[in-house]
Design a protein around this motif. Structure first.
Motif, PDB file in Angstrom:
ATOM      1  N   LEU A   1       0.599  -1.521   0.112  1.00 32.40           N
ATOM      2  CA  LEU A   1       0.103   0.113  -0.225  1.00 32.40           C
ATOM      3  C   LEU A   1       1.031   1.329  -0.234  1.00 32.40           C
ATOM      4  O   LEU A   1       1.653   1.123   0.544  1.00 32.40           O
ATOM      5  CB  LEU A   1      -0.710  -0.079   1.186  1.00 32.40           C
ATOM      6  CG  LEU A   1      -1.998  -1.331   1.651  1.00 32.40           C
ATOM      7  CD1 LEU A   1      -2.527  -1.145   2.647  1.00 32.40           C
ATOM      8  CD2 LEU A   1      -2.577  -1.098  -0.046  1.00 32.40           C
ATOM      9  N   ALA A   2       0.924   2.069  -0.599  1.00 26.04           N
ATOM     10  CA  ALA A   2       0.930   3.736  -0.656  1.00 26.04           C
ATOM     11  C   ALA A   2      -0.472   4.085  -0.217  1.00 26.04           C
ATOM     12  O   ALA A   2      -1.152   4.094  -0.617  1.00 26.04           O
ATOM     13  CB  ALA A   2       1.717   4.309  -2.116  1.00 26.04           C
ATOM     14  N   LEU A   3      -0.398   5.410   0.580  1.00 27.72           N
ATOM     15  CA  LEU A   3      -1.017   6.524   1.040  1.00 27.72           C
ATOM     16  C   LEU A   3      -1.529   7.791   0.622  1.00 27.72           C
ATOM     17  O   LEU A   3      -0.436   7.975   0.407  1.00 27.72           O
ATOM     18  CB  LEU A   3      -1.636   5.863   2.507  1.00 27.72           C
ATOM     19  CG  LEU A   3      -1.026   5.167   2.880  1.00 27.72           C
ATOM     20  CD1 LEU A   3      -1.241   4.806   4.750  1.00 27.72           C
ATOM     21  CD2 LEU A   3      -2.033   4.129   2.469  1.00 27.72           C
ATOM     22  N   LEU A   4      -2.565   7.926   0.514  1.00 26.10           N
ATOM     23  CA  LEU A   4      -2.191   9.258  -0.281  1.00 26.10           C
ATOM     24  C   LEU A   4      -3.459  10.623   0.479  1.00 26.10           C
ATOM     25  O   LEU A   4      -4.470   9.986   0.898  1.00 26.10           O
ATOM     26  CB  LEU A   4      -3.118   9.592  -1.477  1.00 26.10           C
ATOM     27  CG  LEU A   4      -3.155  10.589  -2.942  1.00 26.10           C
ATOM     28  CD1 LEU A   4      -1.260  11.131  -2.832  1.00 26.10           C
ATOM     29  CD2 LEU A   4      -4.071  10.489  -4.222  1.00 26.10           C
ATOM     30  N   LEU A   5      -2.530  11.121   1.229  1.00 23.85           N
ATOM     31  CA  LEU A   5      -3.191  12.135   2.379  1.00 23.85           C
ATOM     32  C   LEU A   5      -3.814  13.285   1.310  1.00 23.85           C
ATOM     33  O   LEU A   5      -2.557  13.554   1.126  1.00 23.85           O
ATOM     34  CB  LEU A   5      -2.363  12.158   3.444  1.00 23.85           C
ATOM     35  CG  LEU A   5      -2.980  13.076   4.793  1.00 23.85           C
ATOM     36  CD1 LEU A   5      -4.430  12.261   5.676  1.00 23.85           C
ATOM     37  CD2 LEU A   5      -1.854  13.390   5.864  1.00 23.85           C
ATOM     38  N   ASP A   6      -5.063  13.888   1.822  1.00 20.52           N
ATOM     39  CA  ASP A   6      -5.253  15.135   1.598  1.00 20.52           C
ATOM     40  C   ASP A   6      -4.456  15.555   0.409  1.00 20.52           C
ATOM     41  O   ASP A   6      -4.347  16.774  -0.245  1.00 20.52           O
ATOM     42  CB  ASP A   6      -5.062  15.836   2.397  1.00 20.52           C
ATOM     43  CG  ASP A   6      -6.069  16.007   3.641  1.00 20.52           C
ATOM     44  OD1 ASP A   6      -6.905  15.416   2.625  1.00 20.52           O
ATOM     45  OD2 ASP A   6      -4.862  16.470   4.423  1.00 20.52           O
ATOM     46  N   ASP A   7      -4.436  14.687  -0.780  1.00 19.99           N
ATOM     47  CA  ASP A   7      -4.376  14.155  -2.227  1.00 19.99           C
ATOM     48  C   ASP A   7      -3.009  14.666  -2.358  1.00 19.99           C
ATOM     49  O   ASP A   7      -2.006  15.108  -3.321  1.00 19.99           O
ATOM     50  CB  ASP A   7      -4.648  15.444  -3.100  1.00 19.99           C
ATOM     51  CG  ASP A   7      -6.368  15.176  -3.548  1.00 19.99           C
ATOM     52  OD1 ASP A   7      -6.091  13.878  -3.841  1.00 19.99           O
ATOM     53  OD2 ASP A   7      -7.344  16.169  -3.321  1.00 19.99           O
ATOM     54  N   ASN A   8      -1.725  16.012  -1.659  1.00 19.53           N
ATOM     55  CA  ASN A   8      -0.646  16.686  -1.474  1.00 19.53           C
ATOM     56  C   ASN A   8      -0.133  15.961  -0.840  1.00 19.53           C
ATOM     57  O   ASN A   8       2.065  15.773  -0.824  1.00 19.53           O
ATOM     58  CB  ASN A   8      -1.044  17.674  -1.577  1.00 19.53           C
ATOM     59  CG  ASN A   8      -1.376  18.123  -0.348  1.00 19.53           C
ATOM     60  OD1 ASN A   8      -1.332  17.806   0.572  1.00 19.53           O
ATOM     61  ND2 ASN A   8      -0.568  19.743   0.346  1.00 19.53           N
ATOM     62  N   ILE A   9      -0.118  14.490   0.524  1.00 15.99           N
ATOM     63  CA  ILE A   9       0.819  13.945   0.798  1.00 15.99           C
ATOM     64  C   ILE A   9       0.944  12.541   0.408  1.00 15.99           C
ATOM     65  O   ILE A   9      -0.165  12.009   0.941  1.00 15.99           O
ATOM     66  CB  ILE A   9       0.615  14.353   2.052  1.00 15.99           C
ATOM     67  CG1 ILE A   9       0.586  15.705   2.905  1.00 15.99           C
ATOM     68  CG2 ILE A   9       1.647  12.863   2.710  1.00 15.99           C
ATOM     69  CD1 ILE A   9       0.192  15.901   3.713  1.00 15.99           C
ATOM     70  N   LEU A  10       2.189  12.164  -0.379  1.00 11.84           N
ATOM     71  CA  LEU A  10       1.937  10.662  -0.860  1.00 11.84           C
ATOM     72  C   LEU A  10       3.374   9.614   0.557  1.00 11.84           C
ATOM     73  O   LEU A  10       3.654  10.506   1.222  1.00 11.84           O
ATOM     74  CB  LEU A  10       3.069  10.251  -1.715  1.00 11.84           C
ATOM     75  CG  LEU A  10       3.450   8.775  -2.090  1.00 11.84           C
ATOM     76  CD1 LEU A  10       2.162   8.174  -2.488  1.00 11.84           C
ATOM     77  CD2 LEU A  10       3.770   8.437  -3.101  1.00 11.84           C
ATOM     78  N   ILE A  11       2.316   8.369   1.074  1.00 10.94           N
ATOM     79  CA  ILE A  11       2.954   7.441   2.386  1.00 10.94           C
ATOM     80  C   ILE A  11       3.537   6.221   1.865  1.00 10.94           C
ATOM     81  O   ILE A  11       2.428   5.814   0.971  1.00 10.94           O
ATOM     82  CB  ILE A  11       2.136   7.897   3.743  1.00 10.94           C
ATOM     83  CG1 ILE A  11       1.657   9.186   4.373  1.00 10.94           C
ATOM     84  CG2 ILE A  11       2.326   6.847   4.249  1.00 10.94           C
ATOM     85  CD1 ILE A  11       0.068   8.849   5.130  1.00 10.94           C
ATOM     86  N   THR A  12       5.091   6.176   1.498  1.00 10.19           N
ATOM     87  CA  THR A  12       4.683   4.899   1.201  1.00 10.19           C
ATOM     88  C   THR A  12       5.799   3.894   2.281  1.00 10.19           C
ATOM     89  O   THR A  12       5.809   4.661   3.175  1.00 10.19           O
ATOM     90  CB  THR A  12       6.402   5.000   0.165  1.00 10.19           C
ATOM     91  OG1 THR A  12       8.019   5.620   1.273  1.00 10.19           O
ATOM     92  CG2 THR A  12       5.995   5.936  -1.171  1.00 10.19           C
ATOM     93  N   GLY A  13       5.361   2.350   2.334  1.00  9.27           N
ATOM     94  CA  GLY A  13       6.031   2.191   2.788  1.00  9.27           C
ATOM     95  C   GLY A  13       7.417   1.558   2.636  1.00  9.27           C
ATOM     96  O   GLY A  13       8.498   1.247   3.425  1.00  9.27           O
ATOM     97  N   ASP A  14       7.616   0.472   1.746  1.00 11.83           N
ATOM     98  CA  ASP A  14       8.630  -0.309   1.883  1.00 11.83           C
ATOM     99  C   ASP A  14       9.228  -0.091  -0.272  1.00 11.83           C
ATOM    100  O   ASP A  14      10.503   0.450  -0.033  1.00 11.83           O
ATOM    101  CB  ASP A  14       8.694  -1.498   1.682  1.00 11.83           C
ATOM    102  CG  ASP A  14       9.192  -2.180   3.070  1.00 11.83           C
ATOM    103  OD1 ASP A  14      10.420  -1.436   3.008  1.00 11.83           O
ATOM    104  OD2 ASP A  14       8.685  -3.287   3.793  1.00 11.83           O
ATOM    105  N   LEU A  15       8.726   0.532  -1.098  1.00 12.03           N
ATOM    106  CA  LEU A  15       9.119   0.440  -2.247  1.00 12.03           C
ATOM    107  C   LEU A  15       9.710   2.216  -2.706  1.00 12.03           C
ATOM    108  O   LEU A  15      11.443   1.279  -2.442  1.00 12.03           O
ATOM    109  CB  LEU A  15       7.775   0.211  -3.672  1.00 12.03           C
ATOM    110  CG  LEU A  15       8.278   0.142  -4.786  1.00 12.03           C
ATOM    111  CD1 LEU A  15       8.695  -1.253  -5.495  1.00 12.03           C
ATOM    112  CD2 LEU A  15       6.905   0.376  -5.658  1.00 12.03           C
TER     113      LEU A  15
END
Lengths: 202, 202
Positions: free
Chosen positions: A123-137
Motif C-alpha cells: 500500500l501507498a497512501l495519499l493524504l489530502d491529495d498532496n502527501i504521499l506515504i510509502t512503506g517499502d518500495l
C-alpha cells in the motif's frame, strides 16, 4: 513523537543498524480517531503523547514486513487494523479490513496499490491529495533523494518501475513521507519524477 | 550514522523528550581527518562506522550547551576540540582552539559568530558556501520550517534578530543542518528569509 510539517502529523523512529537509516511511523491526529501507519513500538513518553491527543481509531499496515508493533498497539488502544488485500491469505496477524486500490480508509486518506515490491499489493497512501506515504518500495537511505527498494528484494522490477511511474504522475504531490529513511517535504513530485527517470535510464 | 544529502556528511541523533525533537550531530568525513560538530554520545555501531571511515581530526562545539560527548570522543579519537572564542573564559572543557568570525577551521569550513543567543558568540558554520550548520539559535521543532530559539532563552532578541538577518542574506545557502530538530535540504535561503521575515513581523 516529532512533529512533521503539519501539527496533526507526527512521527517516531528507530534507527536501523543494517541500513543506517531511521525506520519511521506516522500518526495522523484526528478528532474522529487517530490513524497510525506502520507503527513501531512506542516509548512510554510517546505513548503518553499519543494518548494525550485522543483515541486511536485505525492502524494501517502497508505490507507484511511493516507489521512491527501493530498488534500490541491495537490491543492497548482498541484500534482496528487494516492491511493489504493482496496479502490477506498469508498476513501474519488478523486485520479488521483489507485495503486495495481506491479504497478510502477515512475521509481524506486513500489507498494506492503498488506492484512488484517485496510483497504483493503493497500500500501507498495519499493524504489530502498532496502527501504521499510509502512503506517499502519508495524510500530514502540518503537525505534529499528517493530510491527504490534494492533490486534483489523486488519481486518484479518491471512492475515496480510501472508503479513508480504512476506515483511520479501525481503532479500535486508536495510531501513524500517514507517508512524507511528520509522524508521529502517540498517538491515531492519532482523527486518522484527523478526517481522514475532514474529507473528508466538505469 | 545516517547519510545526509552528501555521502561525506553523516549524522546521528537522540530524541529529546522535553522538546519532542531529535538532537543532531554531524560528521564531515575527510581524508585529512573527520570534523565532528556538537557530537552526542555514539552507539557502538556508530563508533565502528565512524572509525571505519578514518581518523577524526576536529570536534567543533557551537556553544557551551552543546558540549555533549565531545570530551569523551576527543579522548578516544585524539581529535582536537574547537569552541567559541566568546565563551573562552567560562567554557566547561578545555579547547585546543577558540573560534571567532571568519576563522577557517579546515579548508571549506568557516565560522560565523551569532549574537544574542543563549550564549555569547554562538558559532554557525559555513561548509562549501552552500551548507549552513547551526547550533541552537536557528532550529526546527517542526519539519519544513525554521524557528528561532524561544524568546525566554535569548540573551538579546534584537541582536539575535540581526544575526538571523545576516544568515538570511546568504543567498547561496541550499542546506540548513540544525543541531536541534529538522534540517532543510533544499532552498535553505528561502527558509532563512522566511524566518527573518517572521522575526521582523512578529
Amino acid at each position: 513523537m516529532k512533529f512533521l510539517h503539519r501539527l496533526d502529523l507526527l512521527t517516531w523512529s528507530v534507527f536501523d543498524c543494517d541500513r543506517n537509516v531511521d525506520f519511521n511511523s506516522i500518526a495522523w491526529i484526528r478528532p474522529a480517531g487517530h490513524v497510525l501507519i506502520d507503527p513501531l513500538p512506542l516509548s512510554d513518553h510517546d505513548w503518553q503523547h499519543l494518548q494525550s491527543l485522543g483515541e486511536t481509531a485505525w492502524i494501517v499496515i502497508t505490507n507484511s514486513d511493516h507489521i512491527r508493533a501493530s498488534q500490541e498497539i491495537a490491543d492497548r488502544t482498541g484500534a482496528q487494523i487494516a492491511g493489504p488485500r493482496a496479502e490477506q491469505a498469508t498476513f501474519a496477524i488478523g486485520c479488521d479490513r483489507y485495503l486495495a486500490e481506491g479504497d478510502e480508509i477515512v475521509p481524506g486518506l486513500t489507498v494506492m496499490e503498488l506492484h512488484g515490491s517485496k510483497t504483493p499489493g503493497e500500500l501507498a497512501l495519499l493524504l489530502d491529495d498532496n502527501i504521499l506515504i510509502t512503506g517499502d518500495l519508495v524510500r530514502a537511505h540518503q537525505a534529499n533523494q528517493l530510491m527504490l527498494l534494492p533490486q534483489p528484494k523486488l519481486q518484479d522490477p518491471k512492475a515496480a518501475q510501472e508503479s513508480v511511474q504512476r506515483l511520479a504522475s501525481l503532479s500535486q504531490i508536495e510531501t513524500v513521507l517514507v517508512g524507511d529513511g528520509w522524508s521529502i517535504f517540498e517538491n515531492g513530485h519532482q523527486y518522484l519524477q527523478a526517481l522514475a527517470q532514474k529507473q528508466l535510464s538505469g
